[in-house]
Every structure is written in C-alpha cells, then in structure tokens.
Design an enzyme around this catalytic site. Sequence first.
Site: not given
Length: 864
Positions: A305-306, A129, A270-271, A309, A328
């Site tokens: 959060h991740e 990303e 992070a992703m 997602h 986001e």
Amino acid sequence: MLDVQTAPAAPTVVRRLDYRPPDWFVPEISLDFSLDSLKTTVRAKLEVRRNGNHDRPLRLDGDGLTPESVMVDGTLLDSSGWRLEDGDLIIELPGASHVVETEVRIAPEMNTQLMGLYASGGLLCTQCEAEGFRRITFFPDRPDVLSRYSVRMEADKTRYPVLLANGDPVGAGELPDGRQWAEWHDPFPKPSYLFALVAGDLVANRDSFTTMSGRKVDLGIWVRKADLPKTDHAMTALKLSMAWDENSYGREYDLDVFNIVAVADFNFGAMENKGLNIFNSRYILADPDTATDADYDAIAGVVAHEYFHNWSGNRVTCRDWFQLSLKEGFTVFRDQSFTADQGSAAVKRIEDVRVLRAAQFPEDAGPLAHPVRPDSYMEISNFYTATVYNKGAELIRMMAVMLGGERFRKGSDLYFERHDGEAATCEDFVRAMEDGGEIDLAQFRRWYEQAGTPRVRATLSHNGTTAKLHLEQNVPPTPGQPDKLPMVLPLRVRLFGENSAAPLGDERLVLLDAAEQVVTFENVVERPVLSINRGFSTPVVVETDRSAADLAFLSAHDDDPFARYEAMQQLMVDTLVASVAGGKLDHGPVIEAVRNTLTDPALDKAFVAEAVLLPSESFVGDHMLVVDPDAIHRAREALRHDLGLMLEREWRAAYAATQANRFEYSPEAKGARRLRTVALGYIAASGADDASELAFTQFEGADNMTDRQGALTTLANGESTLRAKALEAFYERYRDNALVLDKWFTTQAISTRDDTVDQVIALSKHADFTLANPNRVRALAGAFTVNQRAFHAADGRGYAYLADTIIALDKLNPQTAAKLVPPLGRWRRFGEDRAARMRAQLQRIVDTPGLSRDVFEQASKSLA
C-alpha cells in the site's frame, strides 16, 4: 513544548465548497535541523511566489510554534514586521516573490500527540499527514502547495548515527564535538504532509531492485539491531510490490533509494513519505515465533500500500483533504489486488468484505456517516475512515468491473499522464476513467456524493421457460442527506438449475441505475436459483426471497467462491436472527451445509475455514432493528455448540489432517493452520472433555505464533484451569516483546467469558499497559469495543470504561482517542437502557474541559 489543541467555543467547520487556491506557492524550501530530543532548532528558508493578482499577506500555518527570528529577503524583521494569528505567522509582503526565513525551537520529547517531530524510544521521527508539518515549522500546510525540499540535519553522532530524509542523499560529514551532518534532496515537488525525517541508532536490511528501464534502486529497511532478523518478509514484499506495480500499472520507481523505518510509537499503520516510508513496527517485524499468518499478510499488504502511494498519492496527490479517497481509495484497491495475486483471490475478497461490513457499513448507518468525498469537517484526522479508505476502494473496484481490465488500465494510464506532478481531485480520476474507458460515469458520481449503504431487494420469478429478476434499490437517509437519488449498482448475476446444479447461461453484469428494474432470462426450463452480487461486485446490502434450501444449495454448487461463501453466511445469519426472535430454531440446514463444505475435497482449506465460520455477533446485530447483545450471544453459542457436537467427528478429522503442519509461509500452509484453529474452536464449543487439553498441547508444542495464539484464544474463552496457566506462560515468554504482548491483551479483551469486563478493567491497570503507545491502546480498549456482548454489558461498565479511557487519552493523543468514540455513537441501534447509558457517556466526554477538537467532533456528532 507543543500544546494539545483544545476545542474552541465554536469549532471551525471547514467546507469543501469553500475551497480556494493558495494565495502563495512555495516552489523551493530548505530546512536545517539541529536535532535533539529536548530542544531541536529548525531553520526554514522558503522561496515564496504570489499566486494571482491580490494583496493578501503571506500566511504560514503554525501549531504551538514561536518564531525565534523572521527574515525576508535577507533582512531581519522586528516584531512589527510579522504577527501571530491563531498560531499562524502572518507577514505583509509587497510584490510577487520573496525569500522568507524562520527559526523555531521545538521539543520532540514532549510531543505526546505523535504528530510533527517526536521522540520514540530514542529515535526522532516525523508524522506530518494530515497537518503535522505546521508543528515543525511555519509553512502553508495544505496538500496543494507542492515544493522541492532540501534538508540538512546535524546531530550527536553517538545518539543519532543514522540521519534520513526524503529523496536521495547528497552529502554527509563530521562536525566538532562528536556531531555529524547529512543532506538529502528530493527532486520531485511534494506537499508538506509527505515530509519525513528520522534520526537514531538504526541498522538496515539492504537490498536492491532493478526497474523495468534498467535503473538500480537501493532499498533499506531500518530497524533496531535486535529486530533486523525480522525484516526479511517485509523486504520480499517490497520487491514484489515494485515488480507488480510495473507489470500491472506500468509505474516505475523514480528515486535512487527507497527507505523504510520501523518505529514503535505511531498513530497509523504506516506513512508513504516520498522515498522514506515510516511504519508502525507491527507492519514490518515478523518471524514465525512472534507473528501470525495474519500479521505476515498485513505486513505484505501495508508495505505494498505505502509503496503504491509513490504514484497514487505522491506523484499525483490530492488537491485538498476532501479528496483524500483519491489517493487512499485507489491505493487500497491496488494493495487488495496485489495481495489477491499473491495467494487465494477468493479468500482475500472474503477478508476485505468482512472488514468493510464490520467497520464501514456501521459507519454508513450511524451518526458519523459521510460521503466518500466528505462535504465538511472540524478536524481532518477524523476523516481517515473506513468510508474514505474501504468504501473508496469499492468505488474503484466498481469502475474496474464496469470497464473491464483493458479499459480500466487505459483510464489509469491517462490519469497518471494527465496529473503527474499535480494536486488532483476525485473528479479528475473519474473523468480519466470516462475518457480512457469510453464510458459515461455521470450518474456513478453519486457514489462520491451520497452517504449510506444502498439496499437492494431482489425477487426472482419463473413461469416455466422465462425467469424475471425484479430489482429495487433505495439508499437510507443519513445525517444531512434525508433524500437520496438512485445509484449505479453493477451487480454480477447468474442462475443455477435447482435439479441439474448447472449454470443456466453465462454470468451477466446488470447495471441497476433506477429505483426499480426487471431483468429477463429466456430459455430457463428448470427452477432457477439466484446467485447475485457475485464477487461482491457492489457494496450493498442484498435482500432476497431465497429459502434456506436455496442458500444451502448455493453454498454447495455456486461456481463463484465469494457467492458460495455468502450463501453460507446468509444461511447462518437468517438462522441466528430467527433464533433471537423466536427461541432456538432448527440448526439442521446449517449443520448439513457446513458438513458438505467441510468434507468437500475439491475446496482448499483456507476457503473452507472462512466458509464454516459463524458470522460475528456484531454482524448478526446489523441485521436486527434493535440489537440484543445477550440474546445474540446465546443464539450464536447454541449454534456453535450444535455445530461442534453434531460434526465433532468431522472437526477432529480436519484437526488431525492439519496437525503435522509446520511453519511455512505459503497459501497451502496458511490454509491448513487456519482450518486447524477453526476446528479446535468448534471442538471446544462442543463441550468435549478433552478440548482444553487438546488446546494446551497445541499451545505448548506450536512452532509458530498462528498455532500458539489460536490455542490461546480457545483457552481464553473457556473456564479450564489451563486458561490461566497458558496466559501466564505466554506473558512470561513475550513480556519483553511489545508487539506480541499486544496479542496477550487483545486475546483477553475479546474473550467470550462472562467476566471479560472485569478482566479488561483490571488489564487497564496492568503494569504493562500504557496510554502513551497507540498500539497498546488499540490492543486493549480498541479490541474490547469489538466484543459486542462484553462492551454492551447491561450495567454500562463497558461504556464507562471506554469513556474514561477516551478522556484520559485525549490529554496525550487526541487522534488515537477520537478513533475510540464511534462505538458509543451507535446507541440508536440498542434498547432504551443501553442507549441512555451510551448517551450519558458521550455527554460526559463532550462536557470534559479542554477537550480536543478531534474528540469533540466525534462525540458531539455522535450525540446529535
């Protein structure tokens, strides 16, 4: 080698209104990797399908790639069958569907940008990303092309015993010559930015989670063997997040495995790659000796959060990068809500608003201001901003406030139901909230369209029985948007009696949707005191005619914790701004308000610690037409001194009351440690003779990093000979732990000492400083820019140091370099001499040959 992109003579501007659906879809993709740090071969097999009735060729994005071979439907093409255009692979294809196969070779070890496939300390890992996948293989690298991925990897078994990818594992085995293979398949269509691969010598903290439908999910947090004991907190946070998402949003995890990998070199926090989250190690590793309470909290928040997602970003992704806040902003709101439910909701709200004001409000007020849904960009990585993330979350929160919990849940359920498996837009989300919540949000959409922080002027009048609240709003002009229309501002409001200290009626939700509005309160028989924007229900700047006495009253009696904190902060800001303008002002009201808060037994320690902290020098500057860093510093230090001196007995009592606190990760224990550090800071500010010895004793005896770093920070701000002794002891103890050593750099970069600029420049030449690691760059250069007085030293050396860093870093990692530019872009807020020096450094950056698109966009816009 993957070359660093250079800024073209006329940088291409991508515009939201130019969006066009993809010419070709890729329903299925198979990837075959022969992995090696110096030479990795990537074979890709794409099933492509023409989208609509057109004759446009297949265009596959590429960045620094050269095809070794190109095949279409099993036939090898010679060079006349394809061409490269600006790095992209172009193939003229007849008909509706084909199978396209390519082979490329890349060098992960040479990829200093940390985008695509790169090496990090012996590992091979990916970051795709926003547009990193095109650095791995040729592909239509845009978020509205969703594909099912099958991945095969082979590698040397000794160097890379663990091979991970998205989805679920489907096979593995041995190969000749000490090599091995593994295959993974992701059944859920996803955009290329969510692709992930990791290969390396790793071990896992393994656990499992049973979903609400009874499915068992295998969990793994993969790290180096030495770091395994530091992963329990992250695993606990992951399981709590999975349960919370089921309870709060009805969202169940959908694969058989969920893996997280921690890597040392990472541009972001992070992703959320589907089923294989890749994390900056600072947001995974924690134990009491090396991680502060803030680190523990950040790990829980980022893990949540991740994970969240998986639905708000993966199952429903964004159509194009202008819709980035769709995933986001919504997910930040979700992780904030999760964290609030785990501890003190009031303290969490204070922390979130502090971040918003420190990062997003200045962004809204500067040359890089942009709407939550931007209109254009040169480089998409520059729009991973506080506006998109934090202000985007505030937009979701406002909708939740207006709808209420039940209707907001209906809206979110409808959103997921309508768009599961799709690439959606911000408009799709708002429409789901309208339909599910039965509300008209037509005017509210302006929040997505208009940049800038609205300002609200609130004046309360009272005639003996009736109170009238006069409200005015305006949105300041921003680049490209000189004229603004009124916004919808949901303001939570309540009145309190000055004599009784009791609420005068229930709280009201006022929807300010016009330039001016009057709200009437009947049966108000005593003088009312206004509590407005309670809970920070709207991200605005509120200006009122409340006196210092009114603010002190609210800081003691308001029943909304955030409003109580806000009143104290406003009292402090007003005092400091007045002091800067006219010399030292009477500090008495602030001292008494702090005394009342500090000695109130009904308040929890975490809230007290936040409420009695002085606002930052940068925040004070935001309330001035022209920022004077030196005057602000003097005024703030004078108030700190008086607070420390006049309340020394109270600070010592608070310090003693928390002295026996040993490490436990609980809201109560965290609050005690936080107040302990704040009290120590005020004791030192008082000038007490024993302050340094007190801090050093705490430093040496601490059983946790929160207490140790709190003491080190106090010492680092002072002149005691114990300062150098503590810094040296800290360095020797943690010199082999990169994450803790980052704290050592940051502590010195944010010091209030007169020689901080000299110290930072010296640290930039330290043997342990490197531009190759984004965490280390942020720890020193990034932290230094937050130090308003030092960064804005009148001789301009702080500006020159930052420009030097940006120019050098741009050659290695343009994304991280670009994130350092905005502090220079705030030159308009400062006096003529400082402004000229900042502009000169920006111009020097822009004039640098071979500058990346990332940095060029930020610096050129900052000059405009």
